[in-house]
Scaffold this motif. Structure first.
Motif, PDB file in Angstrom:
ATOM      1  N   CYS A  35       0.853  -1.187   0.000  1.00 32.77           N
ATOM      2  CA  CYS A  35       0.000   0.000   0.000  1.00 32.77           C
ATOM      3  C   CYS A  35       0.891   1.239   0.000  1.00 32.77           C
ATOM      4  O   CYS A  35       1.820   1.316   0.807  1.00 32.77           O
ATOM      5  CB  CYS A  35      -0.917   0.019   1.222  1.00 32.77           C
ATOM      6  SG  CYS A  35      -1.998   1.472   1.206  1.00 32.77           S
ATOM      7  N   ARG A  60      -0.279   5.504   4.273  1.00 36.64           N
ATOM      8  CA  ARG A  60       0.004   5.147   5.664  1.00 36.64           C
ATOM      9  C   ARG A  60      -1.031   5.823   6.561  1.00 36.64           C
ATOM     10  O   ARG A  60      -0.723   6.750   7.310  1.00 36.64           O
ATOM     11  CB  ARG A  60       1.434   5.583   6.062  1.00 36.64           C
ATOM     12  CG  ARG A  60       2.553   4.787   5.378  1.00 36.64           C
ATOM     13  CD  ARG A  60       2.556   3.333   5.829  1.00 36.64           C
ATOM     14  NE  ARG A  60       3.594   2.531   5.177  1.00 36.64           N
ATOM     15  CZ  ARG A  60       3.428   1.815   4.068  1.00 36.64           C
ATOM     16  NH1 ARG A  60       2.265   1.807   3.437  1.00 36.64           N
ATOM     17  NH2 ARG A  60       4.418   1.097   3.578  1.00 36.64           N
ATOM     18  N   CYS A  61      -2.272   5.385   6.484  1.00 36.91           N
ATOM     19  CA  CYS A  61      -3.342   5.989   7.277  1.00 36.91           C
ATOM     20  C   CYS A  61      -3.033   5.824   8.766  1.00 36.91           C
ATOM     21  O   CYS A  61      -2.584   4.747   9.186  1.00 36.91           O
ATOM     22  CB  CYS A  61      -4.676   5.328   6.957  1.00 36.91           C
ATOM     23  SG  CYS A  61      -5.109   5.448   5.207  1.00 36.91           S
ATOM     24  N   TRP A  70      -4.841   5.338  11.221  1.00 35.56           N
ATOM     25  CA  TRP A  70      -5.620   4.316  11.929  1.00 35.56           C
ATOM     26  C   TRP A  70      -5.606   2.973  11.204  1.00 35.56           C
ATOM     27  O   TRP A  70      -6.455   2.114  11.459  1.00 35.56           O
ATOM     28  CB  TRP A  70      -7.069   4.786  12.114  1.00 35.56           C
ATOM     29  CG  TRP A  70      -7.626   5.579  10.976  1.00 35.56           C
ATOM     30  CD1 TRP A  70      -7.826   6.929  10.957  1.00 35.56           C
ATOM     31  CD2 TRP A  70      -8.055   5.093   9.691  1.00 35.56           C
ATOM     32  NE1 TRP A  70      -8.349   7.305   9.736  1.00 35.56           N
ATOM     33  CE2 TRP A  70      -8.498   6.202   8.941  1.00 35.56           C
ATOM     34  CE3 TRP A  70      -8.096   3.827   9.096  1.00 35.56           C
ATOM     35  CZ2 TRP A  70      -8.971   6.093   7.634  1.00 35.56           C
ATOM     36  CZ3 TRP A  70      -8.560   3.702   7.802  1.00 35.56           C
ATOM     37  CH2 TRP A  70      -8.988   4.833   7.084  1.00 35.56           C
ATOM     38  N   CYS A  71      -4.658   2.777  10.320  1.00 38.24           N
ATOM     39  CA  CYS A  71      -4.634   1.540   9.524  1.00 38.24           C
ATOM     40  C   CYS A  71      -4.655   0.283  10.418  1.00 38.24           C
ATOM     41  O   CYS A  71      -3.913   0.200  11.391  1.00 38.24           O
ATOM     42  CB  CYS A  71      -3.383   1.502   8.652  1.00 38.24           C
ATOM     43  SG  CYS A  71      -3.327   0.014   7.623  1.00 38.24           S
ATOM     44  N   THR A  96      -4.374  -2.845   8.947  1.00 37.48           N
ATOM     45  CA  THR A  96      -3.791  -3.971   8.187  1.00 37.48           C
ATOM     46  C   THR A  96      -2.336  -3.687   7.819  1.00 37.48           C
ATOM     47  O   THR A  96      -1.899  -3.980   6.705  1.00 37.48           O
ATOM     48  CB  THR A  96      -4.600  -4.259   6.895  1.00 37.48           C
ATOM     49  OG1 THR A  96      -4.828  -3.034   6.208  1.00 37.48           O
ATOM     50  CG2 THR A  96      -5.906  -4.944   7.186  1.00 37.48           C
ATOM     51  N   PHE A 145       1.508  -4.466   4.446  1.00 38.09           N
ATOM     52  CA  PHE A 145       2.374  -3.513   3.728  1.00 38.09           C
ATOM     53  C   PHE A 145       3.521  -4.222   2.988  1.00 38.09           C
ATOM     54  O   PHE A 145       3.994  -3.745   1.965  1.00 38.09           O
ATOM     55  CB  PHE A 145       2.986  -2.496   4.695  1.00 38.09           C
ATOM     56  CG  PHE A 145       2.005  -1.479   5.239  1.00 38.09           C
ATOM     57  CD1 PHE A 145       0.736  -1.337   4.690  1.00 38.09           C
ATOM     58  CD2 PHE A 145       2.365  -0.660   6.301  1.00 38.09           C
ATOM     59  CE1 PHE A 145      -0.158  -0.403   5.196  1.00 38.09           C
ATOM     60  CE2 PHE A 145       1.480   0.278   6.804  1.00 38.09           C
ATOM     61  CZ  PHE A 145       0.213   0.409   6.259  1.00 38.09           C
ATOM     62  N   GLY A 147      -4.036  -3.818   2.436  1.00 41.44           N
ATOM     63  CA  GLY A 147      -3.297  -3.043   1.472  1.00 41.44           C
ATOM     64  C   GLY A 147      -4.163  -2.252   0.510  1.00 41.44           C
ATOM     65  O   GLY A 147      -5.326  -2.029   0.740  1.00 41.44           O
ATOM     66  N   SER A 167      -8.420   2.405  -1.669  1.00 48.61           N
ATOM     67  CA  SER A 167      -8.167   3.603  -0.848  1.00 48.61           C
ATOM     68  C   SER A 167      -8.668   4.891  -1.481  1.00 48.61           C
ATOM     69  O   SER A 167      -8.745   5.917  -0.818  1.00 48.61           O
ATOM     70  CB  SER A 167      -6.663   3.730  -0.618  1.00 48.61           C
ATOM     71  OG  SER A 167      -6.005   3.955  -1.864  1.00 48.61           O
ATOM     72  N   LYS A 190     -10.412   9.627   2.034  1.00 47.44           N
ATOM     73  CA  LYS A 190      -9.660   9.733   3.280  1.00 47.44           C
ATOM     74  C   LYS A 190      -9.883  11.095   3.933  1.00 47.44           C
ATOM     75  O   LYS A 190      -9.578  12.137   3.345  1.00 47.44           O
ATOM     76  CB  LYS A 190      -8.167   9.540   3.017  1.00 47.44           C
ATOM     77  CG  LYS A 190      -7.811   8.173   2.426  1.00 47.44           C
ATOM     78  CD  LYS A 190      -8.078   7.031   3.379  1.00 47.44           C
ATOM     79  CE  LYS A 190      -7.610   5.701   2.796  1.00 47.44           C
ATOM     80  NZ  LYS A 190      -8.060   4.565   3.592  1.00 47.44           N
TER      81      LYS A 190
HETATM   82  S1  SF4 Z   1      -4.139  -0.472   3.864  1.00 51.29           S
HETATM   83 FE1  SF4 Z   1      -5.883   0.947   3.721  1.00 51.29          FE
HETATM   84  S2  SF4 Z   1      -6.036   1.825   5.769  1.00 51.29           S
HETATM   85 FE2  SF4 Z   1      -3.993   0.874   5.618  1.00 51.29          FE
HETATM   86  S3  SF4 Z   1      -2.638   2.527   4.963  1.00 51.29           S
HETATM   87 FE3  SF4 Z   1      -3.344   1.487   3.110  1.00 51.29          FE
HETATM   88  S4  SF4 Z   1      -5.159   2.649   2.463  1.00 51.29           S
HETATM   89 FE4  SF4 Z   1      -4.743   3.216   4.565  1.00 51.29          FE
END
Ligand code: SF4
Length: 214
Positions: free
Chosen positions: A32, A35-36, A38-39, A41, A45, A73, A101, A120
């Motif tokens: 991905c 880097r949200c 509150w991710c 998952t 990465f 991701g 995303s 987002k």
């Molecule tokens: S996996 Fe989804 S929530 Fe996590 S950083 Fe990537 S877009 Fe954001």
């Protein structure tokens, strides 16, 4: 030959979207670019395992799934093979959804795929990554999802819904950021503002406390 990097494949119940509660096979693609803050998952990465497309399709169909969710991701980070995977699954009469995303062009996603696209909010820290041109590719079969961390996020989401007339174009989901906001308070803001959205708490967080593989 196309190949995809996959973090996990698992059968569970859909935890969000309009298909919440339906038995669904999840195919989680690795990687991905975002880097949200509150991710949930981060384990997707990096790592993962490469699969050639025919072997991957065989593995997927071994579960005999009706509903298949392509997630990450960010699945579209592996753009061409991901598009090919989804189109092939549609050809084979599966019901396919894509969780994305909202930062990568969705214009070439097969029309038969239900797109569940994030916008987002500021609290994610990734506001600048939203690709607003994607909105015109969403239909009544698709969904826009806002994950809301605080009142600022909520006000921002309201502005986007209004500015892009999102509830006329597609389905809109507002979801509380797990552990960050009082869910009831968010629900009450939506009712007070008469927003024509779907309020949704992620089912898998309640059932399995977000354990990997659910
Ligand atoms: S996996 Fe989804 S929530 Fe996590 S950083 Fe990537 S877009 Fe954001």
């Amino acid at each position: 030959m196309s190949r995809l990097r996959i973090t996990e494949i698992f059968y569970s119940l859909q935890g969000e979207s309009s298909s919440i509660g339906k038995p669904t096979l999840f195919v989680r693609l690795t990687g991905c670019p975002l880097r949200c803050s509150w991710c949930d998952t981060e384990y997707a990465f990096s790592g993962g395992e490469y699969w050639e497309l025919p072997e991957l399709i065989k593995e997927i169909e071994g579960f005999k799934p009706q509903n298949i969710c392509i997630t990450g991701g960010e699945p579209l980070a592996q753009l061409e093979p991901c598009l090919e995977l989804m189109a092939t699954l549609c050809e084979r009469n599966h019901s396919v959804s894509l969780e994305t995303s909202g930062s990568i062009d969705i214009s070439n996603v097969d029309d038969r795929v239900t797109k569940v696209m994030d916008l987002k909010a500021p609290g994610s820290g990734e506001l600048s990554k939203n690709l607003y041109s994607n909105i015109k590719h969403l239909s009544q079969n698709d969904e826009v999802k806002f994950v809301i961390k605080d009142k600022t996020d909520y006000q921002w989401a309201k502005m986007q819904i209004d500015q892009y007339q999102l509830t006329d174009k597609t389905n809109v989901i507002i979801s509380p950021c797990f552990g960050e906001i009082n869910e009831r308070e968010l629900a009450e803001w939506i009712i007070k503002d008469n927003l024509q959205v779907r309020f949704q708490i992620q089912l898998h967080k309640i059932l399995w406390n977000d354990a990997k593989g659910h």
